[in-house]
Design a protein around this motif. Structure first.
Motif, PDB file in Angstrom:
ATOM      1  N   UNK A 145     -17.985  48.100  34.947  1.00 49.92           N
ATOM      2  CA  UNK A 145     -18.290  46.715  34.503  1.00 49.92           C
ATOM      3  C   UNK A 145     -17.223  45.790  35.214  1.00 49.92           C
ATOM      4  N   UNK A 146     -17.123  44.464  35.273  1.00 45.02           N
ATOM      5  CA  UNK A 146     -16.185  43.459  35.831  1.00 45.02           C
ATOM      6  C   UNK A 146     -15.009  43.894  35.198  1.00 45.02           C
ATOM      7  N   UNK A 147     -13.752  43.981  35.761  1.00 45.19           N
ATOM      8  CA  UNK A 147     -12.624  44.253  35.305  1.00 45.19           C
ATOM      9  C   UNK A 147     -11.825  42.913  34.649  1.00 45.19           C
ATOM     10  N   UNK A 148     -11.527  43.073  33.547  1.00 52.11           N
ATOM     11  CA  UNK A 148     -11.043  41.729  32.651  1.00 52.11           C
ATOM     12  C   UNK A 148      -9.666  41.149  33.158  1.00 52.11           C
ATOM     13  N   UNK A 149      -9.014  42.140  34.026  1.00 50.98           N
ATOM     14  CA  UNK A 149      -7.800  41.603  34.623  1.00 50.98           C
ATOM     15  C   UNK A 149      -7.858  41.589  36.276  1.00 50.98           C
ATOM     16  N   UNK A 150      -8.633  40.816  36.884  1.00 54.60           N
ATOM     17  CA  UNK A 150      -8.686  40.838  38.368  1.00 54.60           C
ATOM     18  C   UNK A 150      -7.473  40.291  38.977  1.00 54.60           C
ATOM     19  N   UNK A 151      -7.268  40.498  40.423  1.00 55.41           N
ATOM     20  CA  UNK A 151      -6.212  39.944  41.054  1.00 55.41           C
ATOM     21  C   UNK A 151      -6.626  38.593  41.178  1.00 55.41           C
ATOM     22  N   UNK A 152      -5.819  37.628  40.647  1.00 55.70           N
ATOM     23  CA  UNK A 152      -6.104  36.148  40.914  1.00 55.70           C
ATOM     24  C   UNK A 152      -5.100  35.473  41.851  1.00 55.70           C
ATOM     25  N   UNK A 153      -4.130  36.069  42.079  1.00 57.25           N
ATOM     26  CA  UNK A 153      -2.974  35.551  43.171  1.00 57.25           C
ATOM     27  C   UNK A 153      -3.647  35.405  44.518  1.00 57.25           C
ATOM     28  N   UNK A 154      -3.449  34.499  45.340  1.00 60.18           N
ATOM     29  CA  UNK A 154      -3.810  34.314  46.524  1.00 60.18           C
ATOM     30  C   UNK A 154      -3.010  35.460  47.597  1.00 60.18           C
ATOM     31  N   UNK A 155      -4.072  36.251  48.136  1.00 57.40           N
ATOM     32  CA  UNK A 155      -3.368  37.390  49.053  1.00 57.40           C
ATOM     33  C   UNK A 155      -2.760  36.710  50.221  1.00 57.40           C
ATOM     34  N   UNK A 156      -2.381  37.954  51.029  1.00 58.98           N
ATOM     35  CA  UNK A 156      -1.543  37.751  52.205  1.00 58.98           C
ATOM     36  C   UNK A 156      -2.310  37.147  53.174  1.00 58.98           C
ATOM     37  N   UNK A 157      -1.693  36.382  54.042  1.00 67.87           N
ATOM     38  CA  UNK A 157      -2.222  35.906  55.453  1.00 67.87           C
ATOM     39  C   UNK A 157      -1.285  36.138  56.561  1.00 67.87           C
ATOM     40  N   UNK A 158      -0.095  36.202  56.298  1.00 67.84           N
ATOM     41  CA  UNK A 158       0.886  36.790  57.098  1.00 67.84           C
ATOM     42  C   UNK A 158       1.870  37.683  56.637  1.00 67.84           C
ATOM     43  N   UNK A 159       2.870  38.311  57.187  1.00 66.62           N
ATOM     44  CA  UNK A 159       3.724  39.113  56.541  1.00 66.62           C
ATOM     45  C   UNK A 159       4.945  38.347  56.024  1.00 66.62           C
ATOM     46  N   UNK A 160       5.187  38.282  54.852  1.00 64.77           N
ATOM     47  CA  UNK A 160       6.052  37.294  54.217  1.00 64.77           C
ATOM     48  C   UNK A 160       7.487  37.739  54.291  1.00 64.77           C
ATOM     49  N   UNK A 161       8.470  36.831  54.402  1.00 69.19           N
ATOM     50  CA  UNK A 161       9.780  37.209  54.675  1.00 69.19           C
ATOM     51  C   UNK A 161      10.428  37.991  53.581  1.00 69.19           C
ATOM     52  N   UNK A 162       9.829  37.783  52.255  1.00 71.58           N
ATOM     53  CA  UNK A 162      10.655  38.843  51.314  1.00 71.58           C
ATOM     54  C   UNK A 162      10.503  40.138  51.385  1.00 71.58           C
ATOM     55  N   UNK A 163       9.201  40.533  52.019  1.00 70.36           N
ATOM     56  CA  UNK A 163       8.906  42.055  52.624  1.00 70.36           C
ATOM     57  C   UNK A 163       9.770  42.538  53.700  1.00 70.36           C
ATOM     58  N   UNK A 164      10.159  41.685  54.570  1.00 68.22           N
ATOM     59  CA  UNK A 164      11.081  41.950  55.721  1.00 68.22           C
ATOM     60  C   UNK A 164      12.363  42.132  55.069  1.00 68.22           C
ATOM     61  N   UNK A 165      12.659  41.421  54.183  1.00 68.30           N
ATOM     62  CA  UNK A 165      13.958  41.678  53.538  1.00 68.30           C
ATOM     63  C   UNK A 165      14.133  42.902  52.834  1.00 68.30           C
ATOM     64  N   UNK A 166      13.130  43.300  52.300  1.00 67.24           N
ATOM     65  CA  UNK A 166      13.110  44.733  51.741  1.00 67.24           C
ATOM     66  C   UNK A 166      13.061  45.893  52.633  1.00 67.24           C
TER      67      UNK A 166
END
Length: 235
Positions: A145-166
């Protein structure tokens, strides 16, 4: 949970993957392409201004060195319905060369955006990737059935800086090897110096013992030795 067949992918993915190419459907999966951004983890001594993403043009290739981490982004934008789940992986063509996906293996219900793969080259050689090359695979599966907690945040469009710092915070294998080599050289240097010190110290100690025997101990015991010799001679 039931996985979508090739027929289901063919009918539903045109609304979920952009751009969609029908010939990318292979055995109940869809092959995704490498996008225009790649980030390879920097070495600790790399200047900050040089720690940046590489933008690939057309079918330009980029090598991922042995022992290095990298972030790869897909050229496609992915959508996952609230009543479905997606699984992702690297294609065997690349894993057989030592390129390992060290990021997540699934895409949440409700996600919308490009996918970013964190990969590690565990092989002995550079792995060359080209923009537009089919590097990844995705499978869709239905939820009950439909998940009651779907991913609502906007997904990636580019590789973000915070990932590069990691990525920068992780020491790559070549760096660890270099550190081990430096440590081994320091140990060898210390052992050599220690051997010299012990050799010189031993010589000095022997010399001191010789001086003590000759000028201190010998004068003290010489009278006793003379008495013993005299007693033996008289008897």
């Amino acid at each position: 949970m039931s996985f979508w067949s090739s027929q289901t992918l063919r009918s539903r993915l045109p609304r979920l993957i952009e751009p969609f190419h029908q010939d990318h459907i292979q055995s109940a999966s869809y092959e995704l392409c490498l996008g225009d951004e790649v980030y390879i983890s920097a070495l600790p001594d790399t200047p900050q201004k040089e720690r940046k993403k590489v933008t690939l043009r057309n079918q330009e290739t980029i090598p991922i060195p042995p022992g290095q981490f990298a972030f790869l982004i897909t050229s496609e934008t992915i959508k996952v319905p609230n009543n479905a789940l997606a699984l992702i992986s690297m294609k065997f063509k690349y894993t057989s060369k030592g390129l390992i996906n060290v990021s997540g293996l699934h895409v949440d219900p409700g996600y919308s955006g490009k996918l970013i793969f964190a990969v590690y080259n565990a092989g002995p050689l550079h792995v060359n990737l080209a923009r537009g090359e089919r590097v990844f695979a995705i499978w869709y599966a239905d939820l009950d059935e439909d998940d009651e907690k779907p991913r609502n945040k906007i997904g990636y469009d580019v590789i973000p800086t915070d990932l590069m710092n990691i990525g920068d915070a992780v020491s790559s294998l070549p760096v660890l090897v270099k550190r081990l080599d430096d440590l081994e050289k320091k140990v060898e240097k210390y052992s050599f110096v220690q051997a010299i010190v012990w050799g010189v110290s031993g010589s000095v100690i022997l010399a001191i013992i010789g001086v003590l025997l000759r000028f201190v101990i010998e004068p003290l015991i010489q009278p006793l030795l003379n008495m013993i010799q005299s007693s033996l001679a008289s008897s």
